[in-house]
Design a protein around this motif. Structure first.
Motif, PDB file in Angstrom:
ATOM      1  N   TYR A  67     -15.012  -0.979  -9.386  1.00  8.85           N
ATOM      2  CA  TYR A  67     -13.670  -1.529  -9.185  1.00  8.85           C
ATOM      3  C   TYR A  67     -12.682  -0.383  -8.943  1.00  8.85           C
ATOM      4  CZ  TYR A  67     -15.746  -5.759 -11.132  1.00  8.85           C
ATOM      5  OH  TYR A  67     -16.559  -6.842 -11.362  1.00  8.85           O
ATOM      6  N   HIS A  68     -11.843  -0.560  -7.925  1.00  7.07           N
ATOM      7  CA  HIS A  68     -10.864   0.461  -7.559  1.00  7.07           C
ATOM      8  C   HIS A  68      -9.446  -0.087  -7.747  1.00  7.07           C
ATOM      9  CE1 HIS A  68     -14.156   2.688  -5.500  1.00  7.07           C
ATOM     10  NE2 HIS A  68     -14.566   1.476  -5.160  1.00  7.07           N
ATOM     11  N   ASP A  69      -8.519   0.782  -8.094  1.00 11.24           N
ATOM     12  CA  ASP A  69      -7.085   0.447  -8.201  1.00 11.24           C
ATOM     13  C   ASP A  69      -6.860  -0.739  -9.136  1.00 11.24           C
ATOM     14  OD1 ASP A  69      -6.579   2.473  -6.308  1.00 11.24           O
ATOM     15  OD2 ASP A  69      -6.898   1.086  -4.653  1.00 11.24           O
ATOM     16  N   GLU A  70      -7.334  -0.611 -10.357  1.00  9.85           N
ATOM     17  CA  GLU A  70      -7.239  -1.717 -11.313  1.00  9.85           C
ATOM     18  C   GLU A  70      -5.804  -1.987 -11.761  1.00  9.85           C
ATOM     19  OE1 GLU A  70     -10.063  -1.559 -14.500  1.00  9.85           O
ATOM     20  OE2 GLU A  70     -11.519  -0.444 -13.301  1.00  9.85           O
ATOM     21  N   GLN A  71      -4.878  -1.106 -11.432  1.00 10.94           N
ATOM     22  CA  GLN A  71      -3.474  -1.363 -11.791  1.00 10.94           C
ATOM     23  C   GLN A  71      -2.904  -2.558 -11.016  1.00 10.94           C
ATOM     24  OE1 GLN A  71      -4.600   1.279 -10.195  1.00 10.94           O
ATOM     25  NE2 GLN A  71      -3.228   1.965  -8.565  1.00 10.94           N
TER      26      GLN A  71
ATOM     27  N   ILE B 142      -1.669 -15.741  -6.732  1.00  6.89           N
ATOM     28  CA  ILE B 142      -2.864 -16.200  -6.039  1.00  6.89           C
ATOM     29  C   ILE B 142      -3.656 -14.980  -5.578  1.00  6.89           C
ATOM     30  CG2 ILE B 142      -3.770 -17.514  -4.083  1.00  6.89           C
ATOM     31  CD1 ILE B 142      -1.270 -19.205  -4.126  1.00  6.89           C
ATOM     32  N   CYS B 143      -4.916 -14.924  -5.961  1.00 11.54           N
ATOM     33  CA  CYS B 143      -5.805 -13.846  -5.547  1.00 11.54           C
ATOM     34  C   CYS B 143      -6.602 -14.320  -4.337  1.00 11.54           C
ATOM     35  CB  CYS B 143      -6.743 -13.465  -6.691  1.00 11.54           C
ATOM     36  SG  CYS B 143      -8.003 -12.257  -6.246  1.00 11.54           S
ATOM     37  N   VAL B 144      -6.498 -13.615  -3.222  1.00 14.71           N
ATOM     38  CA  VAL B 144      -7.234 -13.970  -2.007  1.00 14.71           C
ATOM     39  C   VAL B 144      -8.181 -12.822  -1.673  1.00 14.71           C
ATOM     40  CG1 VAL B 144      -5.394 -15.438  -1.135  1.00 14.71           C
ATOM     41  CG2 VAL B 144      -5.452 -13.049  -0.465  1.00 14.71           C
ATOM     42  N   ALA B 145      -9.388 -13.156  -1.236  1.00 17.12           N
ATOM     43  CA  ALA B 145     -10.408 -12.160  -0.941  1.00 17.12           C
ATOM     44  C   ALA B 145     -11.246 -12.601   0.243  1.00 17.12           C
ATOM     45  CB  ALA B 145     -11.305 -11.939  -2.163  1.00 17.12           C
TER      46      ALA B 145
ATOM     47  N   ILE C 114       3.283 -14.997  -5.231  1.00 19.67           N
ATOM     48  CA  ILE C 114       2.808 -13.631  -5.015  1.00 19.67           C
ATOM     49  C   ILE C 114       1.326 -13.666  -4.659  1.00 19.67           C
ATOM     50  CG2 ILE C 114       2.462 -11.375  -6.090  1.00 19.67           C
ATOM     51  CD1 ILE C 114       4.815 -11.931  -7.893  1.00 19.67           C
ATOM     52  N   ILE C 115       0.953 -12.945  -3.616  1.00 21.50           N
ATOM     53  CA  ILE C 115      -0.427 -12.875  -3.169  1.00 21.50           C
ATOM     54  C   ILE C 115      -1.021 -11.536  -3.609  1.00 21.50           C
ATOM     55  CG2 ILE C 115      -1.981 -12.865  -1.184  1.00 21.50           C
ATOM     56  CD1 ILE C 115      -0.739 -15.578  -1.695  1.00 21.50           C
ATOM     57  N   TYR C 116      -2.185 -11.605  -4.261  1.00 22.37           N
ATOM     58  CA  TYR C 116      -2.906 -10.402  -4.674  1.00 22.37           C
ATOM     59  C   TYR C 116      -4.147 -10.252  -3.797  1.00 22.37           C
ATOM     60  CZ  TYR C 116      -0.026 -10.485  -8.912  1.00 22.37           C
ATOM     61  OH  TYR C 116       1.025 -10.480  -9.797  1.00 22.37           O
ATOM     62  N   PRO C 117      -4.121  -9.419  -2.763  1.00 28.22           N
ATOM     63  CA  PRO C 117      -5.291  -9.270  -1.896  1.00 28.22           C
ATOM     64  C   PRO C 117      -6.392  -8.463  -2.589  1.00 28.22           C
ATOM     65  CG  PRO C 117      -3.248  -8.547  -0.812  1.00 28.22           C
ATOM     66  CD  PRO C 117      -2.973  -8.645  -2.268  1.00 28.22           C
ATOM     67  N   VAL C 118      -7.637  -8.848  -2.323  1.00 27.70           N
ATOM     68  CA  VAL C 118      -8.804  -8.149  -2.857  1.00 27.70           C
ATOM     69  C   VAL C 118      -9.829  -7.994  -1.736  1.00 27.70           C
ATOM     70  CG1 VAL C 118     -10.714  -8.235  -4.498  1.00 27.70           C
ATOM     71  CG2 VAL C 118      -8.454  -9.022  -5.193  1.00 27.70           C
TER      72      VAL C 118
ATOM     73  N   VAL D 260     -15.165  -3.199  -5.069  1.00 31.92           N
ATOM     74  CA  VAL D 260     -14.044  -4.145  -5.084  1.00 31.92           C
ATOM     75  C   VAL D 260     -12.753  -3.339  -5.150  1.00 31.92           C
ATOM     76  CG1 VAL D 260     -12.911  -6.009  -6.346  1.00 31.92           C
ATOM     77  CG2 VAL D 260     -15.409  -5.947  -6.196  1.00 31.92           C
ATOM     78  N   TRP D 261     -11.890  -3.574  -4.161  1.00 31.57           N
ATOM     79  CA  TRP D 261     -10.591  -2.900  -4.116  1.00 31.57           C
ATOM     80  C   TRP D 261      -9.484  -3.912  -4.396  1.00 31.57           C
ATOM     81  CZ3 TRP D 261     -14.436  -1.724  -0.579  1.00 31.57           C
ATOM     82  CH2 TRP D 261     -14.853  -0.392  -0.533  1.00 31.57           C
ATOM     83  N   TYR D 262      -8.654  -3.626  -5.395  1.00 33.89           N
ATOM     84  CA  TYR D 262      -7.453  -4.421  -5.651  1.00 33.89           C
ATOM     85  C   TYR D 262      -6.295  -3.795  -4.877  1.00 33.89           C
ATOM     86  CZ  TYR D 262     -10.110  -6.467  -9.490  1.00 33.89           C
ATOM     87  OH  TYR D 262     -11.060  -7.117 -10.235  1.00 33.89           O
ATOM     88  N   LEU D 263      -5.657  -4.592  -4.026  1.00 33.81           N
ATOM     89  CA  LEU D 263      -4.556  -4.106  -3.204  1.00 33.81           C
ATOM     90  C   LEU D 263      -3.218  -4.439  -3.855  1.00 33.81           C
ATOM     91  CD1 LEU D 263      -7.042  -4.316  -1.226  1.00 33.81           C
ATOM     92  CD2 LEU D 263      -5.376  -4.635   0.598  1.00 33.81           C
ATOM     93  N   PRO D 264      -2.153  -3.723  -3.506  1.00 37.78           N
ATOM     94  CA  PRO D 264      -0.831  -4.043  -4.057  1.00 37.78           C
ATOM     95  C   PRO D 264      -0.427  -5.471  -3.719  1.00 37.78           C
ATOM     96  CG  PRO D 264      -0.799  -1.904  -2.963  1.00 37.78           C
ATOM     97  CD  PRO D 264      -2.124  -2.527  -2.644  1.00 37.78           C
ATOM     98  N   PRO D 265       0.275  -6.152  -4.627  1.00 35.79           N
ATOM     99  CA  PRO D 265       0.691  -7.544  -4.357  1.00 35.79           C
ATOM    100  C   PRO D 265       1.602  -7.622  -3.134  1.00 35.79           C
ATOM    101  CG  PRO D 265       1.771  -6.663  -6.326  1.00 35.79           C
ATOM    102  CD  PRO D 265       0.727  -5.681  -5.938  1.00 35.79           C
ATOM    103  N   MET D 266       1.510  -8.725  -2.421  1.00 39.38           N
ATOM    104  CA  MET D 266       2.265  -8.934  -1.186  1.00 39.38           C
ATOM    105  C   MET D 266       3.021 -10.249  -1.279  1.00 39.38           C
ATOM    106  SD  MET D 266      -0.712  -7.719   1.509  1.00 39.38           S
ATOM    107  CE  MET D 266       0.383  -7.743   2.938  1.00 39.38           C
ATOM    108  N   GLU D 267       4.202 -10.284  -0.669  1.00 37.60           N
ATOM    109  CA  GLU D 267       5.007 -11.500  -0.612  1.00 37.60           C
ATOM    110  C   GLU D 267       5.422 -11.763   0.827  1.00 37.60           C
ATOM    111  OE1 GLU D 267       7.785 -12.468  -3.966  1.00 37.60           O
ATOM    112  OE2 GLU D 267       7.619 -10.306  -4.337  1.00 37.60           O
TER     113      GLU D 267
END
Length: 477
Positions: free
Chosen positions: A214-218, A226-229, A327-331, A368-375
């Motif tokens: 897992y990358h960028d867990e912050q 909403i988490c979208v992947a 808020i969208i959390y891309p993965v 798995v990369w967690y990306l910064p939240p997007m709006e």
């Protein structure tokens, strides 16, 4: 001999029980013993040796290899390289340019960029799994012995162990979630449910020898979002939910997958809907909004592609999710195909067949990369927002950003795309001197034989927008 085999058989249950306890107990406390990562490191050394051996044999004799390109994309007859050149000012259509159009059509039929996203990803070399090399073929005696020993390891040891662990994980999930289903809603129930979900999916991931980085867990998704992947397999859910629980948004299925969905819903709130309700977009959006408004609910996990893609690209995201003000959390999820093909072709394999294929592979290795939240930006359309999120996921995961709909796996291409290509070719031919001479000769004929109505049309080729004049051509075209 028989007495020796009987003595060995007495120790087999103890060996399996010990292996299960070594894997299940660390799952309860969220720790790893390092056995799976050492196993993956040993496999990497084995694959490196096999690749060098194959290259050595290839230099001596012909050895079948796979390539990403089925055909060699070249054009030795015509000087054209793309349709974009045909639409430039000053271009004059030549008779030999017909070969370019014919060649482009043949390439699209043999090796198009869409349908190959729905088949297993090919490897440049052999990973000692016959299913990823089309079929077993003799390369050298040493590699054949290694393949046979790996076959015994995967089918006689790993497969039974993984089946036992999967059954144990499902049993754990059932016996722990059933009491939670009768408990009243409280902070204690939510804490227990959080722990039960984590342990259940950790056991399931260990059952497939899954090694996930897992990358960028912050940027881990938070409640109310909403988490979208991108979507490669149903195992995507296990990989994400062993890190933190989610509320899954998806269709109600039957069989084993349907039982799994019903078991999950016993202690946590998930958003399931019937296939007939999918067409009612407002109904689904209302369900999602109600879920997000409750701060006690988990963030929603969904896959906007709507189908599984073969770990090489990200296809069009459905815009319905991105119409919701949230808020969208891309993965981004990327699997390593060397250890096994994670892609689930649901039109070819049932869920149980797919699990059998995965359990007889070497392992499941993923990043798995967690990306910064997007709006959604002001004045931004939902489709544009979906494309922006998709592009970010593709860029982070090293995937191809494909504009086509993933549902082309189950349906024919829309007539709009065919008509667009036909109009481009029609406009090219209309600009040629051959067409002009034919048009002048037809001016003397009946007006009903040929009718032209021109207006400006914009097409996109190779990522660039080109302005052309659309021509409605009757019998003369």
């Amino acid at each position: 001999m028989l007495s020796c085999l009987s003595q060995i058989s007495e120790y087999i249950p103890h060996l399996f029980l010990t292996a299960v306890m070594i894997i299940v107990l660390p799952a309860c406390v969220g720790r790893e013993l390092g056995i799976r990562r050492a196993y993956i490191a040993a496999l990497m050394r084995l694959f490196e040796f096999a690749t060098k051996r194959i290259e050595r044999e290839r230099s001596r004799k012909f050895v079948m290899s796979t390539s990403d390109n089925i055909i060699e994309v070249e054009n030795k007859i015509s000087s054209l390289e793309s349709q974009k050149e045909m639409l430039q000012e000053g271009y004059e259509f030549q008779f030999e340019d017909v070969t370019f159009l014919v060649k482009s059509g043949i390439e699209a039929v043999i090796d198009d960029e869409v349908t190959k996203r729905f088949s297993a990803e090919d490897l440049p070399s052999w990973n000692l799994l016959s299913r990823t090399n089309h079929s077993y073929h003799y390369i050298s005696l040493r590699l054949s012995i290694m393949w046979f020993l790996g076959l015994i390891l995967r089918y006689c040891f790993l497969f039974p162990l993984r089946v036992i662990m999967t059954v144990g994980g499902c049993f754990w999930m059932f016996i722990t979630m059933l009491p939670l289903s009768v408990m009243p809603d409280s902070s204690l129930k939510r804490k227990i449910a959080y722990f039960v979900n984590l342990v259940s999916f950790r056991i399931c991931c260990r059952a497939f020898s899954a090694v996930v980085t897992y990358h960028d867990e912050q940027y881990l998704p938070k409640p109310g979002g909403i988490c979208v992947a991108n979507h490669t397999t149903t195992l995507d859910v296990c990989l994400l939910m062993q890190h933190r629980p989610y509320a899954v948004l998806g269709q109600i299925h039957g069989g084993f997958l349907g039982w799994f969905e019903r078991t999950l819903s016993k202690c946590t709130n998930h958003v399931w809907f019937e296939r007939s309700e999918v067409r009612d977009r407002q109904f689904v959006i209302r369900r999602v909004r109600d879920h997000l408004d409750d701060p006690n609910n988990y963030p929603i996990l969904l896959f906007p592609e709507g189908t599984c893609i073969n770990n090489t690209s990200v296809m069009m995201f459905k815009k319905g999710t991105f119409e919701i003000p949230s808020i969208i959390y891309p993965v981004a999820i990327k699997y390593n195909p060397w250890f096994g093909d994670a892609f689930w072709n649901s039109s070819k394999h049932s869920m149980l067949q797919y699990l059998a294929v995965v359990m007889t592979s070497w392992a499941i290795v993923a990043d798995v990369w967690y990306l910064p939240p997007m709006e959604r930006l002001p004045n931004e359309e939902a489709l544009q927002f979906a494309g922006r999120v998709k592009a970010a996921i593709a860029r982070k995961g090293g995937l191809v950003d494909c504009e086509f709909d993933g549902q082309l796996k189950r349906m024919n291409i829309k007539a709009f795309y065919r008509e667009q290509s036909q109009k481009i070719v029609s406009d090219i031919i209309r600009k040629s001197k051959y067409f002009s001479e034919s048009a002048e000769s037809n001016d003397a004929g009946s007006p009903s034989e040929r009718t032209l109505a021109s207006n400006e049309t914009t097409f996109e080729i190779d990522g660039e927008k080109i302005q052309t004049s659309e021509s409605n051509v009757g019998k003369g075209t």
